[in-house]
Design a protein around this motif. Structure first.
Motif, short mmCIF file in Angstrom:
data_model
loop_
_atom_site.label_atom_id
_atom_site.label_comp_id
_atom_site.label_asym_id
_atom_site.label_seq_id
_atom_site.Cartn_x
_atom_site.Cartn_y
_atom_site.Cartn_z
N LEU A 1 39.73 4.44 -6.13
CA LEU A 1 39.41 4.01 -4.77
C LEU A 1 40.32 2.86 -4.38
O LEU A 1 40.69 2.02 -5.22
CB LEU A 1 37.95 3.52 -4.69
N THR A 2 40.70 2.79 -3.10
CA THR A 2 41.51 1.68 -2.62
C THR A 2 40.89 1.09 -1.36
O THR A 2 40.31 1.80 -0.53
CB THR A 2 42.96 2.10 -2.31
N TYR A 3 41.04 -0.23 -1.23
CA TYR A 3 40.56 -0.98 -0.07
C TYR A 3 41.69 -1.92 0.35
O TYR A 3 42.21 -2.67 -0.48
CB TYR A 3 39.30 -1.77 -0.44
N THR A 4 42.06 -1.88 1.65
CA THR A 4 43.30 -2.51 2.09
C THR A 4 43.08 -3.30 3.37
O THR A 4 42.40 -2.84 4.28
CB THR A 4 44.38 -1.43 2.32
N THR A 5 43.70 -4.49 3.44
CA THR A 5 43.62 -5.29 4.66
C THR A 5 44.53 -4.71 5.74
O THR A 5 45.39 -3.87 5.48
CB THR A 5 44.05 -6.75 4.40
N ALA A 6 44.35 -5.22 6.95
CA ALA A 6 45.34 -5.01 8.00
C ALA A 6 46.59 -5.79 7.62
O ALA A 6 46.57 -6.65 6.75
CB ALA A 6 44.79 -5.50 9.34
N SER B 1 26.39 1.02 5.41
CA SER B 1 27.69 1.44 4.88
C SER B 1 27.45 2.18 3.57
O SER B 1 27.17 1.56 2.54
CB SER B 1 28.56 0.20 4.67
N PRO B 2 27.51 3.51 3.56
CA PRO B 2 27.20 4.25 2.33
C PRO B 2 28.23 3.99 1.24
O PRO B 2 29.39 3.67 1.53
CB PRO B 2 27.23 5.72 2.78
N PRO B 3 27.82 4.11 -0.03
CA PRO B 3 28.76 3.84 -1.11
C PRO B 3 29.87 4.88 -1.16
O PRO B 3 29.73 6.00 -0.64
CB PRO B 3 27.88 3.92 -2.36
N ASP B 4 30.98 4.48 -1.77
CA ASP B 4 32.07 5.40 -2.06
C ASP B 4 31.91 5.92 -3.48
O ASP B 4 31.47 5.19 -4.37
CB ASP B 4 33.42 4.70 -1.92
N ASP C 1 29.82 10.43 -12.63
CA ASP C 1 29.95 10.19 -11.19
C ASP C 1 29.69 8.72 -10.92
O ASP C 1 28.60 8.21 -11.22
CB ASP C 1 28.97 11.08 -10.42
N GLN C 2 30.71 8.04 -10.38
CA GLN C 2 30.64 6.60 -10.17
C GLN C 2 30.45 6.30 -8.68
O GLN C 2 30.96 7.03 -7.82
CB GLN C 2 31.92 5.92 -10.65
N SER C 3 29.77 5.19 -8.39
CA SER C 3 29.56 4.76 -7.00
C SER C 3 29.90 3.28 -6.86
O SER C 3 29.55 2.48 -7.73
CB SER C 3 28.10 4.99 -6.58
N VAL C 4 30.56 2.95 -5.76
CA VAL C 4 30.89 1.56 -5.42
C VAL C 4 30.24 1.25 -4.08
O VAL C 4 30.46 1.96 -3.09
CB VAL C 4 32.42 1.36 -5.35
N TYR C 5 29.43 0.19 -4.06
CA TYR C 5 28.62 -0.17 -2.89
C TYR C 5 29.26 -1.33 -2.14
O TYR C 5 29.88 -2.20 -2.74
CB TYR C 5 27.21 -0.56 -3.33
N HIS C 6 29.07 -1.32 -0.81
CA HIS C 6 29.66 -2.40 0.00
C HIS C 6 28.88 -2.63 1.29
O HIS C 6 29.46 -2.80 2.36
CB HIS C 6 31.14 -2.13 0.30
N ASP C 7 27.55 -2.63 1.18
CA ASP C 7 26.69 -2.94 2.32
C ASP C 7 26.21 -4.39 2.21
O ASP C 7 26.48 -5.06 1.21
CB ASP C 7 25.52 -1.96 2.37
N PRO C 8 25.48 -4.92 3.22
CA PRO C 8 25.09 -6.33 3.17
C PRO C 8 24.26 -6.71 1.93
O PRO C 8 24.33 -7.85 1.47
CB PRO C 8 24.27 -6.51 4.45
N ALA C 9 23.49 -5.78 1.38
CA ALA C 9 22.71 -6.08 0.18
C ALA C 9 23.55 -5.98 -1.09
O ALA C 9 23.13 -6.46 -2.15
CB ALA C 9 21.51 -5.12 0.09
N TRP D 1 29.63 -4.13 -6.83
CA TRP D 1 28.33 -3.50 -6.99
C TRP D 1 28.57 -2.03 -7.32
O TRP D 1 29.18 -1.31 -6.54
CB TRP D 1 27.51 -3.66 -5.72
N PHE D 2 28.08 -1.61 -8.48
CA PHE D 2 28.54 -0.36 -9.09
C PHE D 2 27.37 0.35 -9.75
O PHE D 2 26.44 -0.28 -10.26
CB PHE D 2 29.59 -0.72 -10.15
N SER D 3 27.42 1.67 -9.75
CA SER D 3 26.51 2.45 -10.58
C SER D 3 27.21 3.72 -11.05
O SER D 3 28.21 4.15 -10.47
CB SER D 3 25.23 2.82 -9.82
#
Length: 245
Positions: A112-117, A72-75, A225-233, A134-136
């Motif tokens: 950035l937004t992240y939303t449930t069903a 899952s690549p970062p946003d 330039d900001q990145s937000v990560y959301h993979d298993p690691a 998880w941010f850079s």
């Protein structure tokens, strides 16, 4: 004023003391549960019966109790302190504070937004709220602002609580803990839970210049330039004290 309960209780309590009598018994904690629009008594703070529940940020702006998705690549987004992400609603002593529709804010490219069903049952959140992001950044100095919102069936997004953490060493991928304000809120069936991630809420929080200079006297404003990560690691999540039903 939410039905006059605070004033009535203050008067009852004060009159009893003025008369030298014991005030009427009441629970140690009384909270106004937003969304349910009712006062509730609890035995302690944080109240028992609400278990920390991790909602993971995911690809395509998803938010779910499911485990993070592999590969899952970062946003990413670009934060420019010369055009800082504005504050909309929230805890401020100004006229447009409090609960506000965040739709226009969320349309900005630096949010950035992240939303449930849609929720299949009322979901009550009472207690401490936090996020692990998880941010850079392309710069060492950056802020991470996280906001919890309630999206109604018409698609309007209403702020519930939020918080901000300032980072040094943000040019390396790091797990950032953001403590949001505690809340007592019921997300109703059919509504959706949303998390915003951005790098500021100006002027409620001073904009981060990106240069490491003191916020009040900074003269250089550096875009990042900001990145937000959301993979298993890098399992970014918001942690909510939840009771279902």
């Amino acid at each position: 004023s939410m039905d006059g309960t605070p004033v009535r209780e203050a008067v009852e309590f004060g009159l009893a003391y003025a008369r030298g009598a014991a005030p009427p018994p009441r629970a140690p904690v009384r909270l106004y549960v937003m969304g349910a629009d009712e006062w509730r008594d609890f035995e302690s703070w944080p109240p028992p019966g609400y278990s920390p529940t991790r909602l993971h940020l995911g690809p395509g702006g998803t938010l779910s109790v499911a485990d993070p998705v592999p590969k899952s690549p970062p946003d990413g987004y670009r934060y420019d302190p010369a055009d800082p992400t504005p504050a909309v609603g929230g805890a401020r002593m100004v006229r447009d504070s409090g609960r506000r529709d965040n739709t226009a804010l969320e349309a900005r490219p630096d949010v950035l937004t992240y939303t449930t069903a849609p929720l299949d049952a009322d979901t009550e959140v009472v207690g401490e709220v936090s996020a692990e992001i998880w941010f850079s950044s392309s710069l060492a100095y950056a802020d991470v602002f996280v906001r919890l919102c309630d999206v109604d069936p018409r698609g309007r997004s209403w702020n519930v609580c939020d918080g901000l953490t300032s980072l040094t060493g943000a040019d390396k991928v790091t797990r950032t803990t953001v403590r949001l304000w505690p809340t007592a809120y019921r997300f109703k069936r059919g509504h959706r839970i949303r998390v915003q991630v951005s790098s500021g809420a100006f002027p409620r929080y001073a904009r981060n210049p990106g240069s490491g200079e003191p916020l009040a006297t900074a003269t250089r404003l550096l875009a990042a330039d900001q990145s937000v990560y959301h993979d298993p690691a890098h399992p970014s999540a918001v942690i909510l004290p939840v009771r279902l039903g």
